[in-house]
Design a protein around this motif. Structure first.
Motif, PDB file in Angstrom:
ATOM      1  N   ASN A 160       0.835  -1.206   0.000  1.00 41.59           N
ATOM      2  CA  ASN A 160       0.000   0.000   0.000  1.00 41.59           C
ATOM      3  C   ASN A 160       0.867   1.253   0.000  1.00 41.59           C
ATOM      4  OD1 ASN A 160      -3.239   0.353   1.575  1.00 41.59           O
ATOM      5  ND2 ASN A 160      -2.156   1.849   0.340  1.00 41.59           N
ATOM      6  N   GLY A 231      -6.877   0.578  -0.089  1.00 43.16           N
ATOM      7  CA  GLY A 231      -6.199  -0.572   0.480  1.00 43.16           C
ATOM      8  C   GLY A 231      -6.277  -1.743  -0.467  1.00 43.16           C
ATOM      9  N   SER A 239      -4.881  -4.137   3.647  1.00 45.01           N
ATOM     10  CA  SER A 239      -4.219  -2.896   4.031  1.00 45.01           C
ATOM     11  C   SER A 239      -5.223  -1.761   3.922  1.00 45.01           C
ATOM     12  CB  SER A 239      -3.008  -2.614   3.141  1.00 45.01           C
ATOM     13  OG  SER A 239      -3.414  -2.361   1.806  1.00 45.01           O
ATOM     14  N   ASP A 240      -4.877  -0.633   4.551  1.00 46.01           N
ATOM     15  CA  ASP A 240      -5.772   0.522   4.568  1.00 46.01           C
ATOM     16  C   ASP A 240      -4.910   1.741   4.869  1.00 46.01           C
ATOM     17  OD1 ASP A 240      -7.745   2.413   4.892  1.00 46.01           O
ATOM     18  OD2 ASP A 240      -8.709   1.442   6.606  1.00 46.01           O
TER      19      ASP A 240
END
Length: 366
Positions: A160, A231, A239-240
């Protein structure tokens, strides 16, 4: 899916840990219907095929001979992660067949995840079964990440970060929010993500005041702000990240002030995050930072959330959060300030709670 991400003994240990929690709760059997919980315990199908369909369920039994229930479409996938003799294939009158199987498999009450079961399915099952609400048993295990899970979250967050570092080249004047979102999604895929972990947010100027803005036709211009929240999923884990960019070379003072205050609030939260801290106190640290500048009313959401197989999972890092932080918890720290007249700022890190504090995953802290 193909083979499971982890060896079979990892899933077996998780089910044994779940059985212990079930005994403590006075529950002898549990029907696991939430897709992420099913995957966590078996490695089978992280997603349900449609929001109104189920790829299958797990029946956790006291004797350890747990059953995987699914339909013929997923039989081959089930065999790759589960013993054939413990797979039940249903078709036709699904509710009736599942009900009959459960009644024959366990003589007694069966716990159910009410948050992941439709009223219709529950109503049909309870005609012949004794069902007991038993939410949170699996989620309680998932709150603390195993070392291999933390490694996976490190990798997916690093991916990310690569996308965010490349984002300024994508956020070019003349491109719409939607076009930029698509090009960023392509980068996720190019870098190895199997999919996005949630619908992307690319928001220009006042659109960024909407925390969950949807990318539209608004154009990126020279000297504008763009909030990007995206994400990806790598090896099953999400993910973010949110970053807020200025396109151009002359960001106005109000943008710089809001960005500085947001990053300061994040830093104050990161300073206090450690084992034993009441979760709500992490939120309060960021809120107090905003309060010192008199901008706390523009901070309109929780500080963050747990992340793992799902983008949003326990614990929530909000002023109403209960419990304390524990080593192995992985949470986002994403304060923000929102001003409808010109836009909003959000800045997000993902951290793992360590034995003596926390560590930012996948990036240097920039």
């Amino acid at each position: 899916m193909s083979d499971a991400f982890f060896p079979p003994d990892v899933y077996a240990k998780r089910r044994e840990a779940l059985r212990a929690r079930m005994r403590d709760a006075g529950q002898s059997a549990l029907l696991v219907s939430h897709a992420a919980n099913r995957f966590y315990l078996s490695g089978f199908e992280l997603h349900d095929s449609q929001c109104n369909e189920s790829s299958g369920m797990l029946l956790i039994l006291p004797n350890g001979r747990d059953k995987l229930l699914t339909d013929p479409r997923f039989h081959d996938a089930a065999r790759r992660v589960w013993p054939e003799e413990d797979i039940f294939i249903y078709s036709g009158h699904r509710h009736t067949r599942i009900g009959e199987f459960l009644k024959g498999a366990h003589n007694g009450p069966i716990g159910i995840e009410t948050k992941a079961m439709s009223v219709d399915f529950h109503t049909r099952l309870r005609e012949n079964l004794d069902l007991a609400p038993s939410d949170g048993l699996v989620e309680g295990l998932r709150r603390i990440k195993e070392p291999a899970e933390i490694d996976a979250l490190e990798r997916t967050t690093a991916l990310n970060e690569r996308v965010m570092l490349a984002a300024p080249e994508v956020l070019q004047p003349g491109r719409s929010e939607g076009e930029a979102a698509w090009r960023l999604e392509q980068l996720f895929r190019d870098f190895g993500a199997s999919e996005l972990s949630f619908a992307p947010i690319v928001a220009v100027d006042s659109n960024a005041a909407l925390p969950h803005a949807e990318p539209g036709r608004t154009l990126i211009t020279d000297e504008c702000m763009v909030l990007v929240d995206m994400g990806g999923r790598l090896d099953g884990y999400c993910s973010d990240q949110t970053r807020t960019f200025w396109v151009g070379s002359n960001p106005p003072d109000h943008f710089l002030r809001a960005l500085e205050r947001t990053q300061e609030a994040q830093a104050k939260a990161l300073e206090v995050i450690r084992p034993g801290l009441p979760i709500a106190d992490a939120y309060r640290a960021a809120y107090a930072s905003f309060e010192r500048h008199g901008v706390e009313k523009a901070f309109t959401h929780a500080l963050g959330h747990g992340i793992g197989l799902e983008t949003h999972e326990a614990p929530s890092v909000s002023p109403l959060a209960e419990g304390v932080l524990e080593p192995g918890m992985v949470i986002t720290v994403e304060p923000g300030l929102y001003y409808p007249e010109w836009g909003g700022i959000r800045w997000e890190h993902t951290v793992v709670v360590t034995e003596d504090g926390c560590r930012i995953l996948g990036e240097t802290g920039a």
